[in-house]
Each structure stands twice: as C-alpha cells, then as structure tokens.
Scaffold this active site. Structure first.
Site, PDB file in Angstrom:
ATOM      1  N   ASP A  80      58.342 184.296 -15.141  1.00  0.00           N
ATOM      2  CA  ASP A  80      59.307 183.546 -14.329  1.00  0.00           C
ATOM      3  C   ASP A  80      60.273 184.510 -13.651  1.00  0.00           C
ATOM      4  O   ASP A  80      60.099 185.721 -13.688  1.00  0.00           O
ATOM      5  CB  ASP A  80      60.066 182.539 -15.216  1.00  0.00           C
ATOM      6  CG  ASP A  80      60.663 183.215 -16.451  1.00  0.00           C
ATOM      7  OD1 ASP A  80      60.925 184.434 -16.387  1.00  0.00           O
ATOM      8  OD2 ASP A  80      60.856 182.537 -17.475  1.00  0.00           O
ATOM      9  N   TYR A 229      65.229 180.523 -25.063  1.00  0.00           N
ATOM     10  CA  TYR A 229      65.476 181.585 -26.047  1.00  0.00           C
ATOM     11  C   TYR A 229      66.568 181.139 -27.014  1.00  0.00           C
ATOM     12  O   TYR A 229      67.639 181.716 -27.083  1.00  0.00           O
ATOM     13  CB  TYR A 229      65.853 182.896 -25.348  1.00  0.00           C
ATOM     14  CG  TYR A 229      64.679 183.536 -24.636  1.00  0.00           C
ATOM     15  CD1 TYR A 229      63.719 184.246 -25.348  1.00  0.00           C
ATOM     16  CD2 TYR A 229      64.511 183.403 -23.262  1.00  0.00           C
ATOM     17  CE1 TYR A 229      62.628 184.817 -24.710  1.00  0.00           C
ATOM     18  CE2 TYR A 229      63.425 183.966 -22.612  1.00  0.00           C
ATOM     19  CZ  TYR A 229      62.489 184.672 -23.345  1.00  0.00           C
ATOM     20  OH  TYR A 229      61.410 185.222 -22.711  1.00  0.00           O
ATOM     21  N   GLU A 474      50.587 184.132 -20.350  1.00  0.00           N
ATOM     22  CA  GLU A 474      51.858 184.642 -19.839  1.00  0.00           C
ATOM     23  C   GLU A 474      52.228 185.946 -20.541  1.00  0.00           C
ATOM     24  O   GLU A 474      52.154 186.039 -21.763  1.00  0.00           O
ATOM     25  CB  GLU A 474      52.988 183.627 -20.035  1.00  0.00           C
ATOM     26  CG  GLU A 474      54.286 184.075 -19.362  1.00  0.00           C
ATOM     27  CD  GLU A 474      55.374 183.019 -19.400  1.00  0.00           C
ATOM     28  OE1 GLU A 474      56.322 183.128 -18.598  1.00  0.00           O
ATOM     29  OE2 GLU A 474      55.298 182.089 -20.230  1.00  0.00           O
TER      30      GLU A 474
END
Length: 623
Positions: A80, A229, A474
C-alpha cells in the site's frame, strides 16, 4: 497491509506435523543483493540520483505539510501507500541489527554501503517525524482510504493526513521502538558518520524518556492504525527493547539497571514467546540480554538476566521443535504461525536463531532444551533450512523472494509493481480505475519487485499466486529486514563468527526453568476430546498477580471433528485463539480453522488474576 495482524504465537498451533529436512545450494550473495534492493522500491519522497529501482518515481511530496511539519521520505510498509511508524521503526532496527552482527560479511560481498543507505533512508525520516522531544508522528496516510484505491504512489489522491503522539496522547510502544531504531542505527553510523550517529542517539534518549514517562498504547492515540498495526502486546516489550538498544549504544549503567530492575514487571523475565516481530519484541530483548550475560556484562543483575536467557532459550527450543511448547511447522518444514504473511515470522526467527548460534559458539556453550543439549551448529543449520525453503527448497519448488530463482510470484499484491511505471506511461491512474484496469489483470506484474519476500504458503505448503490473495502475495519491509543478516551470515560462511564476544567468558550459573505440570481441566471429561491446561507465566502489576494459562484441545477420536463448541466459565480476562459465540461464554474454532483432524490439537490462551478457568465441551460433530 490489507488487514490487521494478531499475535500469531499466542493464538494457534497445529501440533503433530512431521518436519522435512531440506538441503540447499543457494546463492546467498545474490539473494542478499536483491533483498536490499527491495527497500528502494518502497521509498517515499524525492528519490536520489543513485536510485537503482528505475520504475519508481517521486511520491508523497506534500506529506506533513498540512500539519506544519516536513514528513517527506521514509518507507511504504507493504503493498500500500501508507507510512506506518511502528513497522517502519522495527524495520530500521532489524536492518541495523543485521549490519551490527554481520556488517563485515556484507562488506566482503559489496553490500554494506547499500544496507547502510537503506537504514539511513529510514532514520532520515524518523528524525523528521520527531520534531520535539515529546512529539512523534506515527502515521502518514489513512489505511481505509488508501485501501479503497489501487494507485501508484506517484498518483496518490488519497488522504495524506499525519497522526502523532505526544504527552497528552502517548504511545510508548511506538516511541520505544523508534528509540530502539535510532539507538541501533547510531552504532551503525558511529565510524562512518559520527555527527549523524550523535544526532540519532540524542533522538533515542529523548524518545525513551518520552516512552517511559508518558505511558500508553500508541493505537489508542492513533486509532486509525488499529485495523492495520494494532499493538496487541502492549508497550512493555518496547520499553525493554529500547533500553537494551540504548545500553548497547551507550554502555550507560542507567539502561542496564533498567533492564535488571524492570525485567519482572515488564515481562522480560516472564514471557516465553514463540514469535518475534513488529508487535512482539520479547524474544529479541531476551536474546540481547542473554548476550550481555554470556559476555560477562550483567553485573549485579546476573540472576535476573539468567531468567531473560531462560526465556530466550525457550524461544530457540520451540522453534527447533525441542521444547515443551513447539512452533508448528508445515509438512515441508517451514515454521508456521498464521495464515496471513507467515514469512515475517520465519525471517525474524531465523535471524534470532542465527545470532544466538554465534553467541553460543563464542561463549563455548550449547543450547539447553527439554529434549537435551543442542549444539550451536544445529541452530544455524535450522535457520539455513528456513531460508532455503523461502528461496525455493520446498514442496512447490517456489521461491518466495521475487526475482530470485526460476519460479517466483508473478502477481504480487503491490500497487507500484502491478501498475505500469509512471516512467513508461505517465497517464494518471485513478483511484477506482486502478482496480478495474490493473488489480483485476491476470497477467504478470509490469514491474519486477526484486527481492521482495511475500507472505508465503499456508499451513500445508500451498500457495496461490494471485494479486487479490494478499495473505500470501503481499510483501512487507519487515519480512526482508531480518533476512539481511541471515543471508550475509550464510554467504560469509564462518568468517568472524568467533569474534562476536570476548574470548574469555566468565562462568555464570543460570537458573533452571521449572515447567508447571499440565493440569486437566476439571470439567473437561467429554471424550473423545482431551483438554489440558497449565500456567505458563505469571507477573505482578499494580500489586496484583496475573497468570497466563495455556489450554490444548486434542481430538482423540479417529475422525475429523467439526463444529466444536467449548464453554469457558470462571474467566476474568482476555482469551486468544478461539472465536467467541454470540451466546456469551461459548467459544468455537478460531476463524482460520474449520475442522480438527484426528489426533491433532489446537491451543488457546487466556490471562487473568485467578486460578485456572473451567473449560468444558458443549457440542461437536464427527465427520
């Protein structure tokens, strides 16, 4: 990062898999070169003239401006375009640790300069993010709006809001990890750039003071980070982690005493972890403290440091499959913690195993596990087996490092690599247009994300190379950072590994870990299910004693079990590893488990300040 992470080591272990011994004839030097190159693809800001990843361009050039601060630069964490402070700082710490342990090997392969450049790109940003002693910017961009769009970083139209912590909105975990990063990096630049080293150390001192004095979880202050996170482990581990790195950087007794005097209260002597990563630092702290102890630097804290070392060695033993509580492995032999981005735990564990192997060799000691003594060479051999698996020695013969080997992921979940380079076609890619044109495209990525370590295979060594499979395809900066040191060590062979500690090591008696005997749950009598519970840790906080309990549920039937429901009563704290049902005290399988094969087990854990909870079987079906 496309969804939040849980503490994999606390949540779930599938027991009973048989590891597969693997060999490997890999070019670790080439892998090291590529793994460092990946960080250049993750750069934000104005790219330098010596930028080697040519398909990237400048991005995020107004970051921080609306808040009156310059936050241009730093790293995008994964696929991202958000800059998340906690994983970025951990990435810098682990790159620095890699250089501090194996910088000579990196130098001999011509990669030390590139590795130091990668660290400095991170610390330059962290300095900007810390404009005042008790102010630290911990995020630029917003995960929700960012994930709604599929755009190159050069085309971003998403929010670039900046989020900070301060005295009124503390974040000890974020400030502590950033202090650790600054302290570790200050050692890296001590000879090459003394003035910069001193600047980093000043920031590290201030950040540690901020973290310790104004305590709180950063995601309570920066709530937009919670989905991506979340600080599940809290901030106690980061306070110890920062203190350990500041002692390593300064030799100041204050930080040594902090480790000695706060080891019990902050969990350094009590938590025996099976994972190490951007959220949970205990195993890393314990490894650093064990080195101090073996190097004769514990002083009056030898007995406390011995307890740190106990827990460090429990981590090593569990990874090796030689402890009381072993980490799950796939049938192909890979450490397995969780379905999403599992390789982050593989690379970080491999690093700790590698450095601990060298520490033991230097101290002329063996690892002591419940199954017996383990030679240091066995730790290094196991770490090598994990790296070899990642590089292609696995049942699928797939390299999980992009650009290494002949068979590697082609559809990486990464905005920049999946969209044609702005250098090739500068036409604007819109927020939703990127999804329609590029995300859904079934062809290989137009830009090679060289060196990226993707999420990796599942618990059974399966891997689906699809761009929408973010759990497996990812990449992330913190996947690569610990690998730098391991690759340098493997490429360099044994050169210098016997010089990591003083030659003469004073003998320090170490306490012997006493393992509580498993205790059957008083209400767990519903055959064919066995439920064994035991206390695995305890600590005192605010005058109250808390206990961590582990419960292992085993399917003792000869059939596959489904739809298991457990009733948990007399529970007064949080529970991890089961899914709570809507009817209160009833729990089912965790979301990532649909059934329990015959003879297999799942584990869940809970914490409270009371005796063991009552766990009973409510219902299940056998297929």
């Amino acid at each position: 990062m496309e969804k939040f992470m849980k503490m994999g080591g606390l949540l779930f272990l599938l027991l009973g898999v048989v590891p597969l011994a693997l060999g490997g004839g890999h070019d670790y030097g080439q892998a090291l070169t590529k793994s460092i190159l990946f960080f250049e693809a993750q750069r934000s800001g104005y790219l330098p003239g010596n930028q080697r990843v040519k398909w990237r361009g400048n991005s995020g050039l107004l970051d921080g401006k609306a808040s009156g601060v310059d936050l241009v630069g730093g790293y995008y964490d994964a696929g991202d375009n958000v800059k998340f402070g906690l994983p970025m700082a951990f990435t810098v710490t682990m790159m620095s640790w890699s250089i501090l342990e194996y910088g000579s090997q990196m130098s001999s392969s011509g990669e030390l300069g590139h590795a130091m450049d990668a660290v400095k790109w991170g610390t330059d940003y962290l300095i900007k993010a810390h404009p005042q002693p008790h102010v630290l910017y911990g995020e630029v961009g917003d995960g929700n709006t960012d994930h709604y769009c599929w755009q190159r970083p050069e085309d971003m139209t998403t929010s670039r809001s900046a989020y900070r912590i301060d005295q009124n909105n503390p974040g000890s975990d974020l400030a502590g990890e950033t202090a650790a990063a600054m302290a570790a990096a200050s050692i890296v630049f001590r000879r090459a750039n003394p003035a910069y080293s001193r600047e980093l150390l000043t920031h590290a001192h201030q950040l540690f003071d901020f973290a310790d004095k104004y305590r709180g979880k950063y995601d309570s202050s920066i709530s937009v980070a919670q989905k991506y996170y979340r600080s599940v482990s809290g901030y106690a581990d980061e306070l110890l982690w920062a203190a350990a790195w500041l002692y390593k950087a300064t030799n100041q007794e204050y930080y040594l005493n902090y480790l000695g005097e706060n080891g019990d209260a902050l969990g350094g002597t009590g938590w025996a972890m099976t994972e190490f990563g951007w959220d949970v630092k205990y195993a890393g702290v314990q490894t650093l403290v064990a080195k101090l102890l073996m190097g004769g630097k514990a002083g009056e804290h030898s007995s406390v440091f011995g307890k740190y070392q106990e827990k460090a060695e429990m981590f090593m033993c569990s990874c090796m499959g030689k402890g009381y509580h072993n980490v799950q492995r796939t049938p192909g032999g890979l450490i397995y913690q969780q379905r999403w981005n599992n390789l982050q735990f593989v690379t970080s564990a491999s690093f700790l195993l590698t450095v601990y192997s060298d520490y033991l060799t230097s101290a002329r000691k063996d690892l002591r596990c419940s199954t017996g003594s383990v030679a240091p060479s066995e730790l290094l051999a196991f770490a090598k087996s994990q790296v070899d698996y990642v590089l292609g020695d696995n049942p699928r013969a797939t390299s999980y490092m992009v650009g290494y080997g002949n068979n590697y992921p082609q559809q990486v979940h990464h905005r920049g690599s999946s969209i044609v380079s702005v250098k090739v076609n500068p036409s604007f890619v819109s927020c939703r247009g990127g999804y329609a044109t590029w995300f859904s495209r079934k062809a290989s990525d137009p830009n090679l994300l060289t060196g990226a370590i993707v999420g990796g295979p599942d618990a059974y060594d399966n891997f689906a190379d699809h761009r929408d499979n973010y759990e497996q395809t990812e990449p992330a900066t913190y996947n690569n950072a610990p690998l730098l040191g391991v690759l340098a060590r493997l490429h360099g062979g044994h050169s210098g590994s016997n010089q990591l500690l003083p030659v003469e090591i004073p003998h320090v008696a170490k306490p012997i870990a006493v393992q509580p005997k498993p205790k059957a749950s008083p209400t767990a009598s519903a055959a064919p299910i066995a439920i064994d519970q035991k206390a695995t840790a305890s600590w005192v906080a605010n005058g109250k004693t808390y206990y961590r309990y582990s419960a292992v549920v085993t399917n003792k039937s000869g059939k596959t079990m489904k739809n298991l429901n457990l009733w948990v009563s007399k529970l007064y704290g949080p529970l991890w590893g089961l899914t709570k049902n809507v009817n209160g005290g009833s729990y089912g399988f965790p979301t990532w488990v649909s059934s329990l094969p015959a003879g297999k087990s799942i584990e869940f854990v809970y914490i409270h300040s009371a005796p063991i909870a009552d766990v009973s079987v409510s219902s299940y079906t056998l297929a």
